[in-house]
Design an enzyme around this catalytic site. Structure first.
Site, PDB file in Angstrom:
ATOM      1  N   ASP A  86      38.662  86.438 -59.193  1.00  8.32           N
ATOM      2  CA  ASP A  86      38.609  85.228 -58.374  1.00  8.32           C
ATOM      3  C   ASP A  86      38.834  84.032 -59.305  1.00  8.32           C
ATOM      4  O   ASP A  86      37.971  83.675 -60.099  1.00  8.32           O
ATOM      5  CB  ASP A  86      37.251  85.143 -57.663  1.00  8.32           C
ATOM      6  CG  ASP A  86      37.166  83.953 -56.707  1.00  8.32           C
ATOM      7  OD1 ASP A  86      37.917  82.978 -56.902  1.00  8.32           O
ATOM      8  OD2 ASP A  86      36.337  83.999 -55.775  1.00  8.32           O
ATOM      9  N   LYS A 112      40.309  75.148 -52.158  1.00  9.26           N
ATOM     10  CA  LYS A 112      39.699  74.375 -53.227  1.00  9.26           C
ATOM     11  C   LYS A 112      40.772  73.635 -54.040  1.00  9.26           C
ATOM     12  O   LYS A 112      41.518  72.877 -53.483  1.00  9.26           O
ATOM     13  CB  LYS A 112      38.843  75.315 -54.075  1.00  9.26           C
ATOM     14  CG  LYS A 112      37.941  76.245 -53.227  1.00  9.26           C
ATOM     15  CD  LYS A 112      36.929  75.523 -52.376  1.00  9.26           C
ATOM     16  CE  LYS A 112      36.275  76.422 -51.331  1.00  9.26           C
ATOM     17  NZ  LYS A 112      35.644  77.633 -51.843  1.00  9.26           N
ATOM     18  N   TYR A 129      30.667  83.949 -55.570  1.00 12.17           N
ATOM     19  CA  TYR A 129      30.600  82.998 -54.458  1.00 12.17           C
ATOM     20  C   TYR A 129      29.723  83.575 -53.329  1.00 12.17           C
ATOM     21  O   TYR A 129      29.849  84.757 -52.986  1.00 12.17           O
ATOM     22  CB  TYR A 129      32.036  82.757 -53.972  1.00 12.17           C
ATOM     23  CG  TYR A 129      32.158  81.882 -52.774  1.00 12.17           C
ATOM     24  CD1 TYR A 129      31.922  80.522 -52.873  1.00 12.17           C
ATOM     25  CD2 TYR A 129      32.520  82.409 -51.544  1.00 12.17           C
ATOM     26  CE1 TYR A 129      32.042  79.706 -51.760  1.00 12.17           C
ATOM     27  CE2 TYR A 129      32.648  81.603 -50.424  1.00 12.17           C
ATOM     28  CZ  TYR A 129      32.400  80.252 -50.538  1.00 12.17           C
ATOM     29  OH  TYR A 129      32.520  79.454 -49.435  1.00 12.17           O
ATOM     30  N   ARG A 177      53.147  85.903 -37.116  1.00 13.65           N
ATOM     31  CA  ARG A 177      52.066  86.648 -37.777  1.00 13.65           C
ATOM     32  C   ARG A 177      52.608  87.393 -38.995  1.00 13.65           C
ATOM     33  O   ARG A 177      51.976  87.459 -40.040  1.00 13.65           O
ATOM     34  CB  ARG A 177      51.364  87.611 -36.803  1.00 13.65           C
ATOM     35  CG  ARG A 177      50.316  88.420 -37.515  1.00 13.65           C
ATOM     36  CD  ARG A 177      49.255  89.094 -36.643  1.00 13.65           C
ATOM     37  NE  ARG A 177      49.606  89.328 -35.260  1.00 13.65           N
ATOM     38  CZ  ARG A 177      50.416  90.294 -34.824  1.00 13.65           C
ATOM     39  NH1 ARG A 177      50.979  91.139 -35.668  1.00 13.65           N
ATOM     40  NH2 ARG A 177      50.677  90.419 -33.540  1.00 13.65           N
TER      41      ARG A 177
HETATM   42  C1  LIG Z   1      35.446  78.927 -51.329  1.00 13.22           C
HETATM   43  C2  LIG Z   1      35.486  80.103 -52.186  1.00 13.22           C
HETATM   44  C3  LIG Z   1      35.813  81.369 -51.667  1.00 13.22           C
HETATM   45  C4  LIG Z   1      36.066  81.621 -50.194  1.00 13.22           C
HETATM   46  O1  LIG Z   1      37.141  80.948 -49.684  1.00 13.22           O
HETATM   47  P1  LIG Z   1      37.252  80.287 -48.232  1.00 13.22           P
HETATM   48  O2  LIG Z   1      38.567  79.619 -48.287  1.00 13.22           O
HETATM   49  O3  LIG Z   1      36.099  79.338 -48.068  1.00 13.22           O
HETATM   50  O4  LIG Z   1      37.188  81.386 -47.215  1.00 13.22           O
HETATM   51  C5  LIG Z   1      35.871  82.425 -52.558  1.00 13.22           C
HETATM   52  N1  LIG Z   1      35.604  82.272 -53.870  1.00 13.22           N
HETATM   53  C6  LIG Z   1      35.267  81.082 -54.403  1.00 13.22           C
HETATM   54  C7  LIG Z   1      34.972  80.967 -55.854  1.00 13.22           C
HETATM   55  C8  LIG Z   1      35.189  79.957 -53.582  1.00 13.22           C
HETATM   56  O5  LIG Z   1      34.848  78.780 -54.120  1.00 13.22           O
END
Ligand SMILES: *Cc1c(COP(=O)(O)O)cnc(C)c1O
Length: 383
Positions: free
Chosen positions: A175, A200, A104, A52
């Site tokens: 982000d 992603k 998001y 962890r």
């Molecule tokens: C998918 C996504 C998230 C969240 O991430 P997860 O891995 O699905 O928890 C946050 N911001 C953006 C722009 C995303 O595309």
């Protein structure tokens, strides 16, 4: 990460954290699939006690992520959202948080249904610099930017906002999921934290869910590390290994995503059944010049408004054969989705429409297949 820190992007992506295994010389990093580590005497160990808190495969991934985002520190979690959870826990209760108004869907849900009692959220259009300046000057603890946003691909001026935030003692987080560290480096532009859903483009193969932050601020890193260990959303050794493997091709993948997306955006823009195409690489994008200045490419995401209603949108989504109808984005395969029904269903309809998220809006995550095949698929579905 030793001798590759001043090298080009793909050299860092392939080599950072990739030193051969000390025991065996294995060129690829071992997956340290272990929860615990032997101690020679109580409290005497080799820096690893429990997975962890630390795991050697994860450490390699974090070293690599810091290198490709050009920061001193990186920290990972088991999902993108769990990393946002840690960031929200890092702030004292009652903090004032400014957020972009079309972030998001899952970020919006976390802010408005989990943290709404702990913090005070204000949602604004962060493309409007004077509006951002005004709320920052009124006092804020953190500003959460997404650029480009999901799904309307609005671009905010990261350097200017980060500098305004510094002046008002506000933490800035960007982000950077849509651009990946290949096309945009928020911390280099002045932000405190670059945030990614590893799920992603960074992993890029639609087989891992993960999150990360990269920062130069040791205090922020330490606070988030303690929270990561205390709350426990640690990335698994195997997922860390998969992401590390995916990153090796991030540079070539991003180039191809962007080349394909540019061609598809131009095809759609000329198509009679399309009302409007949003892609930062099109001259028609309202922030095309800002995008060209702060990003080194325009990415693989396209949003378009069909000339029609929800039923015609549904038909297009059902008729595509190569584009898979699925949530998520950033994988090698092309995906298509309907934000109002799928990824952004958690955003109330009035809020959705106030930010341009209508029922005829379709989002594409353009993969790295042969672009002619992708265009033919769309041409067929739009007939
Ligand atoms: C998918 C996504 C998230 C969240 O991430 P997860 O891995 O699905 O928890 C946050 N911001 C953006 C722009 C995303 O595309």
């Amino acid at each position: 990460m030793g001798n590759s820190s001043n090298k080009g992007f793909s050299t860092r992506a392939i080599h950072a954290g990739g030193q051969p295994d000390k025991e065996t010389g294995a060129v690829m990093p071992p997956i340290y699939q272990t929860s615990t580590y032997v101690q020679s005497s109580p409290g005497e160990h080799k820096g690893y006690e429990y997975t962890r808190s630390h795991n050697p495969t994860r450490s390699r991934l974090e070293e690599n992520l810091a290198s490709i985002e050009q920061t001193s520190y990186a920290l990972t979690t088991a999902s993108g959202l769990s990393m946002i959870d840690l960031i929200m826990h890092m702030l004292p209760a009652g903090s004032k948080i400014i957020s972009g108004d079309d972030v998001y869907g899952g970020t919006y849900r976390l802010f408005t249904t989990v943290f709404q009692d702990r913090h005070d959220f204000t949602f604004i259009d962060t493309t409007d610099l004077s509006a951002v300046k005004k709320v920052l000057e009124e006092g804020a603890d953190l500003i959460w930017l997404e650029s480009p946003t999901n799904p309307t691909l609005k671009i905010s001026d990261i350097a200017s906002i980060a500098s305004l935030a510094k002046n008002t003692n506000t933490l800035s987080v960007v982000d950077n999921t849509f651009m990946s560290p290949y096309f945009q480096n928020p911390v280099v532009l002045g932000a405190d934290i670059a945030y990614h859903s590893l799920t992603k483009f960074i992993n890029g193969h639609s087989d891992v869910v993960g999150g990360a932050i990269m920062t130069n601020d040791e205090t922020i890193y330490n606070k988030l590390f303690i929270l990561q260990n205390s709350i426990g959303p640690c990335a698994s050794p195997f997922d860390s290994w998969l992401v590390l493997r995916g990153i090796k091709t991030l540079g070539v993948r991003m180039q191809r995503h962007a080349e394909n997306a540019q061609q598809i955006a131009e095809f759609l823009e000329k198509h009679s059944r399309i009302k409007k195409v949003i892609y930062p690489g099109l001259k028609s994008h309202p922030q095309h010049e800002l995008a060209a200045a702060q990003m080194s490419g325009f990415g693989g995401m396209i949003t378009f408004y069909l000339d029609g209603d929800i039923e015609s949108a549904r038909k297009v989504l059902e008729r595509v054969k190569l584009f898979a109808l699925a949530e998520s984005l950033g994988g090698v395969e092309s995906l298509i989705e309907h934000p109002a029904i799928m990824t952004h269903a958690s955003v109330p309809k009035e809020v959705r429409e106030s930010i341009g998220l209508y029922d005829n809006l379709i989002r594409l995550s353009v993969g790295i297949e042969d672009v002619e095949d992708l265009i033919n698929d769309l041409r067929g579905a739009l007939q």
